[in-house]
Structure formats: structure tokens, C-alpha cells
Write an enzyme that holds these catalytic residues in place. Structure first.
Site, PDB file in Angstrom:
ATOM      1  N   GLU A 115       6.391 -18.176  19.685  1.00  0.00           N
ATOM      2  CA  GLU A 115       6.697 -16.879  19.079  1.00  0.00           C
ATOM      3  C   GLU A 115       6.267 -16.898  17.628  1.00  0.00           C
ATOM      4  O   GLU A 115       5.972 -17.961  17.062  1.00  0.00           O
ATOM      5  CB  GLU A 115       8.189 -16.558  19.243  1.00  0.00           C
ATOM      6  CG  GLU A 115       8.548 -16.335  20.709  1.00  0.00           C
ATOM      7  CD  GLU A 115       9.974 -15.891  20.955  1.00  0.00           C
ATOM      8  OE1 GLU A 115      10.801 -15.940  20.036  1.00  0.00           O
ATOM      9  OE2 GLU A 115      10.259 -15.515  22.095  1.00  0.00           O
ATOM     10  N   HIS A 235      11.584  -5.257  14.717  1.00  0.00           N
ATOM     11  CA  HIS A 235      10.684  -5.927  15.666  1.00  0.00           C
ATOM     12  C   HIS A 235       9.480  -5.015  15.874  1.00  0.00           C
ATOM     13  O   HIS A 235       9.647  -3.812  16.086  1.00  0.00           O
ATOM     14  CB  HIS A 235      11.413  -6.170  16.990  1.00  0.00           C
ATOM     15  CG  HIS A 235      10.732  -7.159  17.884  1.00  0.00           C
ATOM     16  ND1 HIS A 235       9.500  -6.920  18.441  1.00  0.00           N
ATOM     17  CD2 HIS A 235      11.099  -8.388  18.307  1.00  0.00           C
ATOM     18  CE1 HIS A 235       9.147  -7.969  19.173  1.00  0.00           C
ATOM     19  NE2 HIS A 235      10.102  -8.885  19.094  1.00  0.00           N
ATOM     20  N   ARG A 281       7.108 -11.675  11.587  1.00  0.00           N
ATOM     21  CA  ARG A 281       7.502 -10.387  12.165  1.00  0.00           C
ATOM     22  C   ARG A 281       7.516  -9.247  11.155  1.00  0.00           C
ATOM     23  O   ARG A 281       7.131  -8.121  11.466  1.00  0.00           O
ATOM     24  CB  ARG A 281       8.899 -10.584  12.757  1.00  0.00           C
ATOM     25  CG  ARG A 281       9.273  -9.600  13.765  1.00  0.00           C
ATOM     26  CD  ARG A 281      10.568 -10.002  14.412  1.00  0.00           C
ATOM     27  NE  ARG A 281      10.346 -10.860  15.565  1.00  0.00           N
ATOM     28  CZ  ARG A 281      11.330 -11.311  16.332  1.00  0.00           C
ATOM     29  NH1 ARG A 281      12.576 -11.012  16.065  1.00  0.00           N
ATOM     30  NH2 ARG A 281      11.067 -12.066  17.369  1.00  0.00           N
ATOM     31  N   HIS A 340      16.090  -4.442  14.978  1.00  0.00           N
ATOM     32  CA  HIS A 340      16.284  -5.472  16.003  1.00  0.00           C
ATOM     33  C   HIS A 340      17.379  -6.463  15.628  1.00  0.00           C
ATOM     34  O   HIS A 340      18.184  -6.853  16.479  1.00  0.00           O
ATOM     35  CB  HIS A 340      14.948  -6.195  16.187  1.00  0.00           C
ATOM     36  CG  HIS A 340      14.945  -7.275  17.217  1.00  0.00           C
ATOM     37  ND1 HIS A 340      15.289  -7.031  18.535  1.00  0.00           N
ATOM     38  CD2 HIS A 340      14.629  -8.587  17.146  1.00  0.00           C
ATOM     39  CE1 HIS A 340      15.176  -8.163  19.227  1.00  0.00           C
ATOM     40  NE2 HIS A 340      14.798  -9.124  18.406  1.00  0.00           N
ATOM     41  N   ARG A 375      14.278 -13.612   9.747  1.00  0.00           N
ATOM     42  CA  ARG A 375      14.655 -14.602  10.762  1.00  0.00           C
ATOM     43  C   ARG A 375      13.448 -15.029  11.588  1.00  0.00           C
ATOM     44  O   ARG A 375      12.629 -14.212  11.998  1.00  0.00           O
ATOM     45  CB  ARG A 375      15.699 -13.991  11.698  1.00  0.00           C
ATOM     46  CG  ARG A 375      16.136 -14.886  12.827  1.00  0.00           C
ATOM     47  CD  ARG A 375      17.087 -14.127  13.724  1.00  0.00           C
ATOM     48  NE  ARG A 375      16.415 -12.978  14.296  1.00  0.00           N
ATOM     49  CZ  ARG A 375      15.972 -12.914  15.539  1.00  0.00           C
ATOM     50  NH1 ARG A 375      16.150 -13.926  16.373  1.00  0.00           N
ATOM     51  NH2 ARG A 375      15.371 -11.829  15.986  1.00  0.00           N
TER      52      ARG A 375
HETATM   53  C1  SIN Z   1      11.310 -11.648  21.093  1.00  0.00           C
HETATM   54  O1  SIN Z   1      11.333 -12.298  22.119  1.00  0.00           O
HETATM   55  O2  SIN Z   1      10.307 -11.120  20.650  1.00  0.00           O
HETATM   56  C2  SIN Z   1      12.588 -11.477  20.360  1.00  0.00           C
HETATM   57  C3  SIN Z   1      13.258 -12.754  20.209  1.00  0.00           C
HETATM   58  C4  SIN Z   1      14.088 -12.775  18.992  1.00  0.00           C
HETATM   59  O3  SIN Z   1      14.185 -11.759  18.317  1.00  0.00           O
HETATM   60  O4  SIN Z   1      14.615 -13.842  18.677  1.00  0.00           O
END
Ligand code: SIN
Length: 531
Positions: A115, A235, A281, A340, A375
Site C-alpha cells: 500500500e 482517501h 495518500r 477516511h 497515517r
Molecule cells: C486501503 O486499503 O486503501 C485503506 C486501508 C487503510 O486506510 O488503512
């Protein structure tokens, strides 16, 4: 009608933080309060990411620590980041012992996703993007076997009661059908807030609509110190298909090759950041918002996946796309930034203890310093598990102080206004959400923030008899706006177009109280300056 419920520890909230804390409190007498049926009332049940843990051969807690610090834009607390990254492996072991069945390959090695801003594949999942739901199911199975835990469903908490900076209990209500103003006093020397974040104060969110910051509001009214309130994470890839709350397209899709594109199939992130679609993000969300504000459309292109692949690896996304009649093998999926996760909340120490004795906070409602200004994906479930355990260990090591009944006159804490019109409240709740998204959203500046204060004042005036929910939402909105107003720089998820750069003068976590904010509001500077 009022009643009294007495216990050792009350845990408010039945997401991962609440369940983990409650399980770990064994053998203390615990009351676990859930606003809905167990398993139905939390953001974590919808979590599509997983748990970040540096257990791969190419990884180490040190690398995980460094990635987390880097993503946090200078504001995380190194001591806390070290705690969570070091304890990740033991949390995974604990969960496996409790029955969590992490995804593995045919050789029984953990499958790990990548991620944004993680330099390694280190996100462990359960049934692909259904991790939250699956983990919650397993924790609930465990909880139901524990005799020390009393579960109360359909109960909402309105106020924390303190005397001399010590928690003595709570006031709550049963909110099941046909029960009106059925107040209960909960008497306990320890209260753990595990109420989740506040996504629902925004127009578009990935959180359930019941998640609007009530834990922060209650703690603030009780006098707790809050921290990092300005940092709301958007997000970048909420599915823009008219559903509310907005379904998420997990970042792991991009980790596995899905692409962000505009209406002309330009992969715009390539020009913005060396990590392209997997840039931090906040950077991706801002770029998407900028393009949208300029009149472009933004999409996640998942055409590289076959039906079978998406269904197996990302069942939640697959089901939402089916529901929306989107053929992702042929069409690009419209996406938009959505509220988010909230990095701020009730300030706690390394054991989850707030500034009020007996008040603890775990998970998104808390501000531990683990996330700083931004985060790192999938660190939040990790933080919730680590702190759930630490809070429980701290409470278990105390000799509990029983509160003497004669010292408490709960009735004096009952709210004076017991009724309010839900229909009227709904209208103002939506106005508030629009204000927060337009003025205190991805892009902020002084004019917008001043206007937000003025609009929130108007809503409070016009709505008159505030429902408990609207009252909490107004308070939380003001706390965010106030903190965003004070931070005259851009850092992580907080972007001020009038101060677009980070400024070392602001390299600290801003701690606030309701009294301090009220002093600021009373001066009404924001009105004079705007005029
Ligand atoms: C995601 O899977 O994109 C979100 C996961 C998260 O916000 O920790």
C-alpha cells in the site's frame, strides 16, 4: 425512566479497538457497549486494508518504523511508532491463536499486499479486502465465550461524568425501537473510549454514518486534552457512484497494478511524485481534488483484472462494483477523495491513558502520536490492537477503586433538553457536512476557515434544540476548524493554500481543550476580520 449499571470497566464501541480491549481485560468485570448489534456498528468492520506487520524476509520493524516516520511528515512520536512497529509480529501471533485465518499461499506463507508509502509488501489480510469484517467476526466469537464481559447492544452514550478529574461513570440511553429517553447511569472507575473516528461530519466518507466523533465530543466536554485535530485523512479512491457512505477501492488495488487515470487515460500521478500512484495518500488525494476542481474526471482503471481475479483478491470491491452495475473489465471506475481517517483525537500516553484519570482511548478516537500528520495505510488496525492490549494491561495491573454510591448524584447530570426533532436535525447535519467538505476539506485557507466558523454558528442558532448527534457534530467540526485555523502551514493531510509549505515553527503536535477553543470563539475575531 432511569436505571443504574455498575461495573469495573466500561468499553464504549465494538469495533476492533473495543473488542481487543475487552478481550484483553480478562478477568476484569467489563461492560461492552455497542450502538448497534455487535459487529454492525464500526468502521473497522468495513476496513479493506489489513494489518501492517514487518514479518517478510526482506523487512524489519526498523524499516516499517522508518516508513511510518517518513509518511507522518515529522509529527509522529518516535517512541510510539517504535512500540507499534516492534509489537506487530506478536499481535499477528496473538490473532492467529484467537483463530484469525490470515491469507496465505499454497506453502502457508503469509500473502502480503503493498500500500502507499510502504517500501515493502507488508499488509496482512483476511479474505482479501474483507479483513475488518473477518477479524471482527473472530473476535466476537471469542468475546461471546468470556463470562466477565456483559454486552449491551443498542445503547448510546451521551456524557462522561467526572469529579475532580476522575471518571465516575457515564450517562447513556437505550436506542432500540420504541424506547425514548430511557437513560441509564453507568458507574465505573475506568472508561475506555473506542468509538472510532469522525468521517460522518463530511459530505463523502468511507465511514459508517454513525461515526461522527462522539467520543471526542464527550471527552472534550469532560475536559480532556485533545491533539492533532486538524489532521483528517482523505482517501483518494472512494468509488464515485452515488452511494452513501462511499465504498472504498483499496490502495492494494494500485499495489497490484490498477492505475489512476483522467478522462483521457493520462496517468497523471507519474508527473507528480516518483512513487506515482503509490505516492503518500495526502499527495494523491490533493492531486485528484485539484483535477476535479479544474473540471476533469478521475478514475481507477482496473481493466487489467479478470472477473475471477478481482472476485478472489478484492471481494468487497467486486461486490460493490456488481451492485453499481460497473463492468470493471471494460469501464474505468470513477473515483473521488473521501474523508477516511482522523489522525487526531483524545490525547493519550503510551498506555492509552488520557489527561483524565480513568479515561482511556483506543484506536481512531485517540491521538497516540503513531500517525503524525498522515497515517501510513494499515497502521491503524495495528495501533488499535497494540493499544487495546496496553490499556487492558494497565487497567489489569491496578487495584480498582470502587466508587462509593453516596458520592454520586447522577441525576444532576441528566440533560435538560430531552427532545429534539430528528427531521430538523437531519437537514442541519447535511448542511454541516457540506460546510466541512467545502471549507475544511482537502484544501483549506484562512478565508474558508473563518467562513466555516460563521456557518457553524449559524447552524447552531437556527437548529435551536440540538439533537445529541448534531450537538456532538458541531463541537467536533469546531475543534477541527479551530486547529486547522491555528496551523498556518501545510503538513501531511492538512493543506493550507495560503501557506502551501511546511514551516518548522509548527513542527509540534497541537494540543487543545474545549476551554481554550471557547475562549477563541468568544473573542469572535473570525467575524471582525472577515468584515
Ligand atoms: C486501503 O486499503 O486503501 C485503506 C486501508 C487503510 O486506510 O488503512
Amino acid at each position: 425512566m432511569e436505571s443504574l449499571h455498575t461495573t469495573d470497566v466500561i468499553v464504549i464501541g465494538s469495533g476492533i479497538s473495543g473488542l481487543m480491549t475487552a478481550i484483553s481485560l480478562y478477568p476484569r468485570k467489563v461492560t461492552l457497549i455497542s450502538k448497534k448489534k455487535l459487529g454492525e456498528a464500526s468502521s473497522s468492520a468495513w476496513a479493506q486494508g489489513g494489518i501492517a506487520a514487518a514479518i517478510g524476509n526482506d523487512d524489519s520493524p526498523k524499516i516499517h518504523f522508518e516508513d511510518t516516520i517518513k509518511a507522518s511528515s515529522g509529527l509522529s512520536d518516535e517512541k510510539i511508532v517504535k512500540i507499534i512497529t516492534d509489537e506487530a509480529a506478536s499481535i499477528i501471533k496473538f490473532l492467529e491463536e484467537k483463530g484469525v485465518d490470515f491469507d496465505k499461499d499454497h506453502l502457508k506463507n503469509f500473502l502480503m499486499s503493498q500500500e502507499a508509502a510502504h517500501t515493502r509488501r507488508r499488509v496482512l489480510k483476511v479474505n482479501g479486502d474483507s479483513s475488518g469484517k473477518e477479524i471482527i467476526k473472530t473476535l466476537i466469537n471469542n468475546i461471546q465465550k468470556l463470562e466477565n464481559i456483559t454486552i449491551l447492544e443498542d445503547v448510546t452514550i451521551d456524557e462522561i461524568i467526572t469529579e475532580n478529574n476522575n471518571v465516575i461513570g457515564l450517562i447513556g440511553r437505550h436506542i432500540g425501537k420504541n424506547i425514548v429517553d430511557n437513560f441509564t447511569f453507568f458507574k465505573a472507575p475506568n472508561v475506555v473510549l473506542a468509538t472510532g473516528g469522525l468521517g460522518s461530519i463530511y459530505e463523502h466518507t468511507t465511514n459508517p454514518r454513525d461515526i461522527y466523533g462522539e467520543g471526542i465530543a464527550m471527552a472534550a466536554r469532560a475536559g480532556a486534552i485533545l491533539s492533532d485535530m486538524e489532521f483528517v485523512q482523505f482517501h483518494p479512491t472512494g468509488m464515485d457512484i452515488g452511494l452513501d457512505p462511499t465504498p472504498l477501492l483499496t490502495e492494494a488495488l494500485r499495489g497490484d497494478g490498477a492505475k489512476l487515470v483522467d478522462e483521457n487515460d493520462n496517468q497523471f500521478m507519474k508527473l507528480v511524485h516518483p512513487s506515482g500512484d503509490l505516492a503518500p495518500r495526502d499527495i494523491v488525494a490533493r492531486e485528484l481534488q485539484k483535477l476535479k476542481d479544474l473540471g476533469h474526471s478521475t478514475f481507477l482503471d482496473c481493466r487489467k483484472f479478470s472477473e475471477k481475479q478481482l472476485q478472489t483478491l478484492f471481494p468487497s470491491a467486486y461486490n460493490f462494483l456488481k451492485k453499481a452495475n460497473i463492468d470493471f473489465t471494460k469501464e474505468k471506475i470513477p473515483v473521488t477523495p473521501v474523508a477516511h481517517y482522523h489522525m487526531g483525537g483524545v490525547l493519550v500516553d503510551e498506555n492509552g491513558k488520557s489527561s483524565i484519570n480513568g479515561l482511556w482511548a483506543c484506536g481512531e478516537v485517540s491521538s497516540t502520536g503513531a500517525h503524525g500528520a498522515n497515517r501510513l495505510a494499515s497502521n491503524s488496525l495495528l495501533e488499535a490492537f497494540v493499544f487495546g492490549k496496553r490499556i487492558a494491561n494497565s487497567i489489569n495491573s491496578q487495584v480498582l477503586n470502587n466508587i462509593k454510591d453516596e458520592n454520586i448524584n447522577f441525576k444532576k447530570y441528566l440533560p435538560k433538553e430531552r427532545t429534539s426533532s430528528r427531521i430538523r436535525a437531519k437537514k442541519y447535519i447535511w448542511q454541516l457536512r457540506n460546510i466541512m467538505s467545502d471549507l475544511v476539506g482537502v484544501y483549506r485557507n484562512e478565508q474558508k476557515l473563518k467562513k466555516a466558523f460563521i456557518e457553524i454558528d449559524r447552524i447552531e442558532r437556527e437548529a435551536k434544540d440540538l439533537s445529541a448527534k448534531l450537538k456532538d457534530m458541531i463541537l467536533v467540526s469546531r475543534l477541527i476548524t479551530y486547529s486547522a485555523y491555528l496551523r498556518k502551514e501545510s503538513r501531511g493531510a492538512h493543506f493550507r493554500s495560503d501557506y502551501p509549505k511546511s514551516d518548522n515553527k509548527f513542527l509540534f503536535r497541537k494540543k487543545i481543550t474545549i476551554i481554550e477553543m471557547q475562549d477563541f470563539l468568544n473573542k469572535r475575531e473570525y467575524i471582525e476580520k472577515v468584515a
